[in-house]
Write a protein that holds these residues in place. Sequence first.
Motif, PDB file in Angstrom:
ATOM      1  N   PRO A 245      -9.396  -5.079   9.863  1.00 33.34           N
ATOM      2  CA  PRO A 245      -9.438  -3.872   9.037  1.00 33.34           C
ATOM      3  C   PRO A 245      -8.144  -3.720   8.242  1.00 33.34           C
ATOM      4  O   PRO A 245      -7.082  -4.190   8.675  1.00 33.34           O
ATOM      5  CB  PRO A 245      -9.590  -2.748  10.069  1.00 33.34           C
ATOM      6  N   THR A 246      -8.230  -3.106   7.095  1.00 37.43           N
ATOM      7  CA  THR A 246      -7.047  -2.883   6.262  1.00 37.43           C
ATOM      8  C   THR A 246      -6.310  -1.641   6.754  1.00 37.43           C
ATOM      9  O   THR A 246      -6.880  -0.553   6.818  1.00 37.43           O
ATOM     10  CB  THR A 246      -7.444  -2.696   4.793  1.00 37.43           C
ATOM     11  N   GLY A 280     -10.076  -6.454  20.721  1.00 32.35           N
ATOM     12  CA  GLY A 280      -8.763  -7.075  20.583  1.00 32.35           C
ATOM     13  C   GLY A 280      -8.191  -6.910  19.187  1.00 32.35           C
ATOM     14  O   GLY A 280      -7.017  -6.551  19.007  1.00 32.35           O
ATOM     15  N   ILE A 281      -9.019  -7.157  18.172  1.00 34.30           N
ATOM     16  CA  ILE A 281      -8.563  -7.015  16.791  1.00 34.30           C
ATOM     17  C   ILE A 281      -8.185  -5.567  16.491  1.00 34.30           C
ATOM     18  O   ILE A 281      -7.185  -5.294  15.812  1.00 34.30           O
ATOM     19  CB  ILE A 281      -9.646  -7.509  15.811  1.00 34.30           C
ATOM     20  N   ALA A 282      -8.955  -4.634  17.022  1.00 39.42           N
ATOM     21  CA  ALA A 282      -8.665  -3.213  16.804  1.00 39.42           C
ATOM     22  C   ALA A 282      -7.301  -2.845  17.379  1.00 39.42           C
ATOM     23  O   ALA A 282      -6.494  -2.169  16.723  1.00 39.42           O
ATOM     24  CB  ALA A 282      -9.753  -2.346  17.425  1.00 39.42           C
ATOM     25  N   LEU A 304     -10.499   2.084  14.854  1.00 41.11           N
ATOM     26  CA  LEU A 304     -10.665   0.772  14.223  1.00 41.11           C
ATOM     27  C   LEU A 304     -11.765  -0.031  14.920  1.00 41.11           C
ATOM     28  O   LEU A 304     -12.510  -0.775  14.266  1.00 41.11           O
ATOM     29  CB  LEU A 304      -9.341   0.007  14.254  1.00 41.11           C
ATOM     30  N   TYR A 305     -11.870   0.118  16.237  1.00 42.70           N
ATOM     31  CA  TYR A 305     -12.931  -0.577  16.971  1.00 42.70           C
ATOM     32  C   TYR A 305     -14.306  -0.111  16.499  1.00 42.70           C
ATOM     33  O   TYR A 305     -15.193  -0.942  16.242  1.00 42.70           O
ATOM     34  CB  TYR A 305     -12.766  -0.330  18.472  1.00 42.70           C
ATOM     35  N   LYS A 310     -19.437  -1.228  13.633  1.00 45.85           N
ATOM     36  CA  LYS A 310     -20.448  -0.846  12.674  1.00 45.85           C
ATOM     37  C   LYS A 310     -20.762  -1.967  11.679  1.00 45.85           C
ATOM     38  O   LYS A 310     -21.820  -1.966  11.041  1.00 45.85           O
ATOM     39  CB  LYS A 310     -20.005   0.412  11.890  1.00 45.85           C
ATOM     40  N   ARG A 311     -19.855  -2.920  11.570  1.00 47.30           N
ATOM     41  CA  ARG A 311     -20.027  -4.000  10.604  1.00 47.30           C
ATOM     42  C   ARG A 311     -20.510  -5.296  11.237  1.00 47.30           C
ATOM     43  O   ARG A 311     -20.507  -6.343  10.598  1.00 47.30           O
ATOM     44  CB  ARG A 311     -18.698  -4.233   9.860  1.00 47.30           C
TER      45      ARG A 311
END
Length: 314
Positions: A245-246, A280-282, A304-305, A310-311
């Motif tokens: 995410p940006t 993890g990315i979140a 962010l998670y 949702k995507r």
Amino acid sequence: MMKHVLTLTLSPTVDKSTTVDKIVAEQKLDCDAPKFEPGGGGINVSRALKRLGLASVAVFPSGGLTGQRLQDLLDEEGIDQHPVTTKNLTRENFIVVNRTTNEQFRFGMPAPELLVREEEAILKLVKQLAPKTSYIVASGSMPQGIGDDFLAKVARIAHKEHARLVVDTSGEALKQAVDEGVYMLKPNQNELSKLTGLRVDDHDEVEEAARKIVDKGKCEIIVVSMGPLGAQTVTKDFSEHIHAPTVKKRSTVGAGDSMVAGMVYGCSKGYDLRHMVRMGIACGSAATMNPGTELFQKDDADRLYQWLVKRIKN
């Protein structure tokens, strides 16, 4: 029996950070009051897991007054810890932020040498704690003096006790751990390239290199962190690139450790692979939103998670 997460940090540190209006050579710089925080790969994973509501046990070498300060800081955060006393002083890193430009200058001191008896004491402790452990997370750089086969020995302990070993390090110790067999790796592109001897400049090359390891049966899950480009997940029968995410980046300190913590949290809560990696990315992305060595705020990680989930494409 409820099992816990064990984090292993072989190069712990006390992170000392401050800010100045601007950094100019040969001038006396008026700094803000310093902030002290516990640091080092596995220790940051434990701190991040605490923010997610998951308890862990932190194992690390600790020497001298700096080591005692590290232990005190972890006590303040409520981290369950098992330090191993060492002859050499625990290191202290130094971070300075230039307030005018928001540039961050990170001064990383070399990890003190571990003596053979200290290395053996750490292994003995891991062996004692392993029967009550579901995940062993070995994260961070390797100190001077430690054997290249140290993490391979940890891998053998994990196998014997049916604990899942997660590794985030580099160099010969990483190679030997992989040869012994691990559950999950989180290399960056440079570490993956050195581990496999392959170029990994794009998504296809990253997938090819990761699959080279997975296909040998040495690792079940590889999640390659690619910075702002997100991450590539590879297993025996699955591969996916996930865009990050940006966010407004303020500091990258602890982002990788936060990512590891998010994935271990997801695994422990029974998330499927795609949701686990997104957790993890979140957490990793959320960590970059905070200055210095603050890791992430749970609300940011949760938001962010949800955005990433949702995507998900069916």
